[in-house]
Structure formats: structure tokens, C-alpha cells
Design a protein around this motif. Structure first.
Motif: not given
Length: 174
Positions: A96-102, A104-105, A87-94
């Protein structure tokens, strides 16, 4: 053995059986239950047709964590997915790479090839009280990106603990 002793023995056996049934019902209702993995969306971690035991008590005492494999209760069907965003995090997949709150995870539970199949998504902020989930087989998984949407906390009914069927493949799922 007298009739009275036989009757008492039967009553004691009946009490023991009733107590065992009540304990089993309590455990299945409030602590542990089973679920069947349907489809290939969690491949290679979980296979189609495997039965998993999941812990129902854990999320009464705690909250889901990133990486947990959870059972999600939706009308008419349960889903088995992995918690990716909190909850509250920002998710982005670019690419194939996963980014959580900007940031890389690193998804150590997935191969590079599977990660590339994740496509692109977001960025989107996860609402409070909701979770972002994905299957480990990103190319075919119905998950928060494409059909399930954000998962409300009360829809998560447990955390998968281990595979119990097929019997020759018992393993932890954590």
C-alpha cells in the motif's frame, strides 16, 4: 420607430447572438469543457454523477504534474484519474505504500486505509511520453495498474478544476 430602424435593430441583435454563440463554441472547444464522473473510482475526492469543469488549455501550455486530476480520452469513454507517475520515473507499490524512484511518496490526499487497499505493483519504469494514473478509490479503480495501462500525453485532454453539479456542492478539485 421606422421600419429601417427596426430592421437595423434586428440585425444588431442577430450579430450579437451569433458572436455569443461563436465565443461559447470557442471556449468549449479550446479552453473549458465538462465531464461526468462515472463510477466510484475517484471516491472520496469525486463522487459518481458529479459534473466537473476541466481546463483544456492547460496542457497545451504545460505538462501534467503529479497529483493533477485529469480527464483521459479513450475510445468510447473518458476517465477521470489522478496523475501519480511522470515519464521516466519508476513506480512501485509495496503493501500500500507508493514509491517513486525508490523513495516513499506521501499521498496526503488519501487516508491510510485507502492506501493499504492499493496492493502491490511493480517496480516498473514509465515510458517517456506516458503517465501512470490511479483512481483515489484504489480497491476498485480501473487505472494504470489493471486495465488502462500507461496514459499517453495526447490522451490527457484536460485538468479537472472544479465540481459544478450538484449545485449545492460546488468545490475546487485541485
Amino acid at each position: 420607430m421606422t421600419k429601417s430602424n427596426k430592421k437595423n435593430e434586428w440585425i444588431e441583435w442577430a450579430k450579437a447572438i451569433i458572436i455569443a454563440i461563436l465565443i461559447a463554441f470557442f471556449i468549449k472547444t479550446f479552453i473549458f469543457a465538462t465531464s461526468i464522473v462515472e463510477g466510484e473510482s475517484m471516491d472520496p475526492t469525486l463522487q459518481n454523477g458529479e459534473r466537473v469543469i476541466f481546463n483544456k488549455l492547460i496542457y497545451i501550455l504545460d505538462e501534467p504534474e503529479r497529483g493533477d486530476i485529469v480527464i483521459i480520452e479513450k475510445p468510447y469513454k473518458n476517465y477521470v484519474k489522478r496523475v501519480i507517475g511522470l515519464p521516466g520515473e519508476t513506480i512501485e507499490i509495496n503493501d500500500g505504500s507508493l514509491y517513486i524512484n525508490g523513495e516513499r511518496y506521501d499521498q496526503t490526499f488519501l487516508s491510510e486505509e485507502v492506501q493499504r487497499q492499493s496492493g502491490n505493483y511493480g517496480p516498473e519504469k514509465i515510458p517517456e511520453g506516458s503517465y501512470f494514473v490511479m483512481g483515489d478509490n484504489r480497491a476498485i479503480s480501473k487505472d494504470s495498474r489493471n486495465g488502462l495501462g500507461y496514459i499517453e500525453e495526447d490522451e490527457i485532454i484536460g485538468r479537472s478544476e472544479f465540481v459544478i453539479f450538484p449545485f449545492d456542492q460546488w468545490t475546487l478539485t485541485r
